[in-house]
Enzyme design. Structure first.
Site, short mmCIF file in Angstrom:
data_model
loop_
_atom_site.label_atom_id
_atom_site.label_comp_id
_atom_site.label_asym_id
_atom_site.label_seq_id
_atom_site.Cartn_x
_atom_site.Cartn_y
_atom_site.Cartn_z
CD GLU A 288 -18.50 6.13 -17.99
OE1 GLU A 288 -18.19 7.35 -17.49
OE2 GLU A 288 -18.19 5.55 -18.96
CE LYS A 343 -15.03 9.98 -15.70
NZ LYS A 343 -15.67 9.62 -16.93
CB CYS A 393 -14.91 6.08 -18.36
SG CYS A 393 -14.68 6.35 -20.01
#
Length: 529
Positions: A288, A343, A393
């Protein structure tokens, strides 16, 4: 004359009774805090999964016979015993600049949910089969704190303490909610069993025995059903861990270092591939936010060409006229940048600030921090001829992100993450534990790619086959199975969670009705006297 002796005898008894109440209150308070800390010890990096039901057994003893406000207080103390040590890694992230206020505030907010759950447990404890209803209340409290307030925070769910042990196979049936329920009902059942056994009330031990034993037996019985074999071939995957400085929040200024480190590690990996030292990968994964991107990037393009394999590139990306996004790109050595996923579940107070007026209490830099733009598409990408789930994440803590991708055909889960923010803390191991649980829940191998570790290759049964150390530059290359079969958990979707919440609400309402009837009966009896 007869009244005097009564007054004299009552007078000395009052202090004795008060003293006993004070001692029992203190004992319960200590037991609540100790039980919460024992629960914390069940989380990674320790593999002491069996401490979780023991912790809830302790909470069961504390809540036994308590009233609403007592349950609220003891549940809150239990929560503090858990969250204060569990979330201490926030100090590595923010503590250097902001002190302990963010860590204490978040721990207290999450503990408040367990306080409310403890209060509600005192209501359902009046019902037959109390351990079952109390466990449902505890797990039901995890649903609202996942979403509210200020975006929620699902870290520290009961199931995340269970990547090993007897309960984890239940994830393939009912996901994280069922695993958590099994843990808690075992603990509450154990406390009830010990109480009845001490009283030699053998008629009352039947349900506590079932509550204690059945979840463990069910979990162990399901182990042989956890599929790990490849159903659509295998893929050789390479993870690039370039490393990052251990500087906490100051990592915001180290983007050029992260980019340079991952380019350098990619170059080393490309050399090993050309020399035949490692197998040529079908897919390469960067972690990420390993670089910033705005448009075409010739340096990244050349690095992918040198690797010779489709590569997932994690980047902070700003499209023209839009806010920054946390994005994973599919980068092909022949055709360049392709599909992307941004995300969806952004981290409160990090990737977006949900309540700036409140945040100003803790940091003077809020007005200089912009909100990222959340993505709107499912976390699934087509890369290297494979449908891949790409939760980023923090998203691994949310049930729906990986589940939606698997339901959309994902045969492999890739978890890019940037854990360098949190120093050499337990955070990265806690996140790896979540990834291992998701592997079993969805019957998929999981590839964890971290900037600074721990990166790992995880089998569909949650077994870690290879991993890196923290704050090292390293690459992992290994084969992972592709699977197409969906688990019962995926087919049921969120209905397991909804069912547990619905039953918990019904049990609380039944407890309220029973309490009202009991009070009404007591009032009637008092008037009759």
């Amino acid at each position: 004359m007869a009244a005097a002796p009564v007054a004299e005898s009552a007078e000395p008894s009052a202090p004795v009774r008060t003293k006993r109440d004070w001692r029992s209150w203190l004992l319960r308070l200590v037991l609540a805090a100790a039980s919460g800390f024992v629960f914390y010890l069940s989380f990674a990096p320790r593999d002491l999964w069996w401490l979780a039901p023991a912790a809830f057994a302790g909470l069961g003893f504390v809540l036994r016979g308590r009233r609403l406000w007592g349950g609220l207080g003891y549940g809150f103390v239990f929560g503090l015993g858990l969250y204060l040590p569990l979330l201490y890694w926030i100090q590595d992230f923010l503590g250097r600049g902001f002190g302990s206020a963010p860590w204490l505030a978040l721990s207290g907010a999450l503990a408040a949910y367990l306080g409310v759950a403890g209060a509600l447990c005192t209501l359902v404890a009046r019902l037959p089969g109390a351990p079952v209803w109390m466990a449902m209340v505890i797990i039901a409290s995890e649903t609202p704190r996942t979403w509210w307030p200020l975006g929620g925070f699902p870290w520290g769910r009961v199931a995340f303490s269970q990547p090993d042990g007897a309960f984890v196979p239940l994830a393939s049936v009912g996901g994280a909610p069922l695993v958590g329920f099994a843990v808690v009902v075992t603990g509450f059942g154990l406390s009830a069993l010990l109480v009845h056994a001490r009283r030699r009330d053998w008629r009352a031990v039947r349900l506590p025995v079932i509550a204690t034993v059945l979840p463990v037996v069910a979990g162990l019985a399901l182990w042989p059903t956890i599929g790990t074999g490849a159903q659509n071939g295998t893929r050789t995957v390479a993870v690039v861990q370039g490393n990052a400085p251990d500087v906490g929040l100051d990592l915001m200024t180290e983007e050029p270092t992260l980019r340079a480190n991952h380019l350098a590690q990619s170059e080393l990996l490309a050399g090993k591939i050309r020399a035949g030292a490692v197998p040529a990968p079908d897919l390469v994964v960067w972690p990420e936010t390993a670089t910033d991107l705005a448009g075409f990037d010739p340096v990244i393009d050349q690095a992918v060409r040198d690797l010779g394999s489709p590569t997932l590139i994690g980047a902070r990306y700003r499209a023209p006229g839009l806010k920054m996004q946390n994005t994973e790109f599919v980068w092909d050595p022949a055709t360049g940048r392709g599909q992307s996923y941004s995300k969806q579940e952004l981290v409160p107070f990090a990737e977006f600030v949900p309540a700036r007026s409140i945040a100003r209490w803790f940091t003077p830099f809020v007005d200089d921090t912009g909100d990222m733009l959340p993505g709107t598409k499912p976390s699934v990408l087509d890369v290297a001829g494979t449908r891949v789930a790409v939760p980023i994440c923090y998203e691994i803590a949310y049930d729906h992100v990986s589940r939606d991708a698997v339901q959309d055909g994902a045969q492999l889960i890739v978890l890019p993450t940037n854990n360098a923010w949190f120093g050499r803390s337990e955070m990265t191991y806690q996140q790896l534990a979540m990834a291992r649980l998701r592997a079993v829940e969805h019957g998929r191998a999981v590839v964890v790619s971290s900037t600074s570790g721990v990166s790992a290759l995880v089998e569909p049964d949650g077994t870690v086959t290879r991993s890196t150390s923290q704050f090292t530059a390293e690459s992992l290359v290994g084969s992972v199975p592709l699977r197409t079969e969906t688990t019962l958990s995926d087919r049921l979707g969120a209905w397991t969670e909804y069912g547990l919440v619905g039953v918990a609400v019904a049990a609380v309402l039944a407890g309220l009705v029973l309490r009202a009837r009991t009070r009404g009966t007591s009032t009637t009896a008092t008037r009759a006297e």
